[in-house]
Design an enzyme around this catalytic site. Structure first.
Site, short mmCIF file in Angstrom:
data_model
loop_
_atom_site.label_atom_id
_atom_site.label_comp_id
_atom_site.label_asym_id
_atom_site.label_seq_id
_atom_site.Cartn_x
_atom_site.Cartn_y
_atom_site.Cartn_z
N CYS A 107 -95.98 -27.54 6.65
CA CYS A 107 -96.54 -28.62 7.48
C CYS A 107 -96.45 -28.10 9.11
O CYS A 107 -96.99 -29.25 9.88
CB CYS A 107 -95.33 -29.64 7.16
SG CYS A 107 -93.87 -29.53 7.65
N CYS A 137 -79.24 -36.95 15.24
CA CYS A 137 -78.12 -36.32 15.11
C CYS A 137 -77.03 -37.53 15.24
O CYS A 137 -77.18 -38.55 16.07
CB CYS A 137 -77.73 -35.48 16.40
SG CYS A 137 -76.23 -34.75 16.89
N CYS A 140 -74.81 -37.52 19.00
CA CYS A 140 -75.35 -37.62 20.27
C CYS A 140 -76.67 -38.69 20.32
O CYS A 140 -77.33 -38.94 21.10
CB CYS A 140 -75.76 -36.30 21.03
SG CYS A 140 -77.10 -35.54 20.32
N HIS A 143 -83.02 -37.37 18.47
CA HIS A 143 -84.04 -37.48 17.69
C HIS A 143 -84.64 -36.01 17.02
O HIS A 143 -84.65 -35.15 17.98
CB HIS A 143 -85.46 -38.00 18.23
CG HIS A 143 -86.64 -37.84 17.41
ND1 HIS A 143 -86.69 -39.00 16.29
CD2 HIS A 143 -87.61 -37.22 17.25
CE1 HIS A 143 -88.10 -38.53 15.61
NE2 HIS A 143 -88.34 -37.52 16.50
N HIS A 146 -88.17 -36.49 10.98
CA HIS A 146 -88.22 -37.68 10.16
C HIS A 146 -87.93 -36.84 8.49
O HIS A 146 -88.09 -35.85 8.59
CB HIS A 146 -89.51 -38.14 9.99
CG HIS A 146 -89.88 -38.91 11.24
ND1 HIS A 146 -90.36 -38.64 12.30
CD2 HIS A 146 -89.79 -40.29 11.48
CE1 HIS A 146 -90.63 -39.37 13.35
NE2 HIS A 146 -90.24 -40.38 12.67
N ASP A 150 -90.92 -35.79 -0.38
CA ASP A 150 -91.99 -34.94 -0.87
C ASP A 150 -91.48 -33.39 -0.73
O ASP A 150 -92.48 -32.44 -0.74
CB ASP A 150 -93.39 -35.02 -0.15
CG ASP A 150 -93.46 -34.51 1.31
OD1 ASP A 150 -92.41 -34.38 1.86
OD2 ASP A 150 -94.54 -34.88 1.96
N ARG A 159 -87.73 -33.70 2.42
CA ARG A 159 -88.12 -32.83 3.32
C ARG A 159 -87.89 -33.27 4.67
O ARG A 159 -88.36 -34.16 5.18
CB ARG A 159 -89.76 -32.71 3.23
CG ARG A 159 -90.22 -31.63 4.40
CD ARG A 159 -91.61 -31.60 4.14
NE ARG A 159 -92.45 -32.79 4.05
CZ ARG A 159 -93.21 -33.31 5.03
NH1 ARG A 159 -93.15 -32.80 6.29
NH2 ARG A 159 -94.03 -34.49 4.89
N CYS A 161 -88.32 -32.87 8.15
CA CYS A 161 -89.42 -32.44 9.08
C CYS A 161 -88.75 -32.30 10.61
O CYS A 161 -88.55 -33.34 11.03
CB CYS A 161 -90.79 -33.33 8.94
SG CYS A 161 -91.82 -32.65 9.68
#
Length: 173
Positions: A107, A137, A140, A143, A146, A150, A159, A161
């Site tokens: 991906c 996380c 903290c 970001h 996601h 799949d 997964r 990602c």
């Protein structure tokens, strides 16, 4: 009437100041509390101002970790990286993933089939007209990326990602 307004304004100021003082004390306790177990360490929140994060992170790390950005696919350092070790949060070094959970999902971003238990939190993300599950996380609130359903069916089917810029690799000794 003027005296009543002054009294109400003073009461409101004292009330807000007291609440803010309590919040400051709570934040200080969260960041300075000493713990002895790994579980406690992962549950402690790191609270910093935007200025502190900007001073600590590179501009790209800040854009992804604090502003929920995404690096371009196939450009990240860890997309095709398969050494033995651990992946930690680039902002706070919280252990997130082990190398034995990493796989090539084709991906363009590093993919893992599971996170270390308690290391991540999840939030519904409805940005860009999609419904996704954001992974952050737990220590903290950075970001990371996601999680999707799949992934490899022979393991968890998930997964994760993950943006390369949101993680750092620590090789096994």
């Amino acid at each position: 009437m003027k005296n009543i307004f002054i009294i109400l304004a003073a009461f409101s100021f004292v009330s807000c100041t007291s609440q803010n003082s309590d919040k400051i004390k709570e934040t200080t306790l969260k960041t300075t509390k000493k713990t002895e177990t790994k579980k406690d360490t992962m549950s402690l929140k790191i609270v910093k101002t935007d200025a502190e994060w900007k001073a600590l992170l590179t501009p790209e790390e800040y854009a992804v970790l604090r502003e929920k950005g995404t690096e371009r696919p196939y450009t990240g350092e860890y997309d095709k990286h398969f050494e033995k070790g651990m992946y930690v949060c680039a902002a706070c070094e919280n252990p997130l993933f082990t190398s034995d959970t990493k796989f090539d999902s084709h991906c363009g971003w590093p993919s893992f089939d599971q996170a270390i238990k308690g290391s991540t939190t999840y939030h519904k993300d409805t940005s860009f007209g999609m419904i996704r599950t954001e992974v952050m996380c737990a220590k903290c609130d950075g970001h990371l990326g996601h999680v999707f359903d799949d992934g490899p069916k022979e393991t968890t089917g998930q997964r994760y990602c993950t943006n390369s810029v949101s993680i750092k690799f620590i090789p096994s000794k």
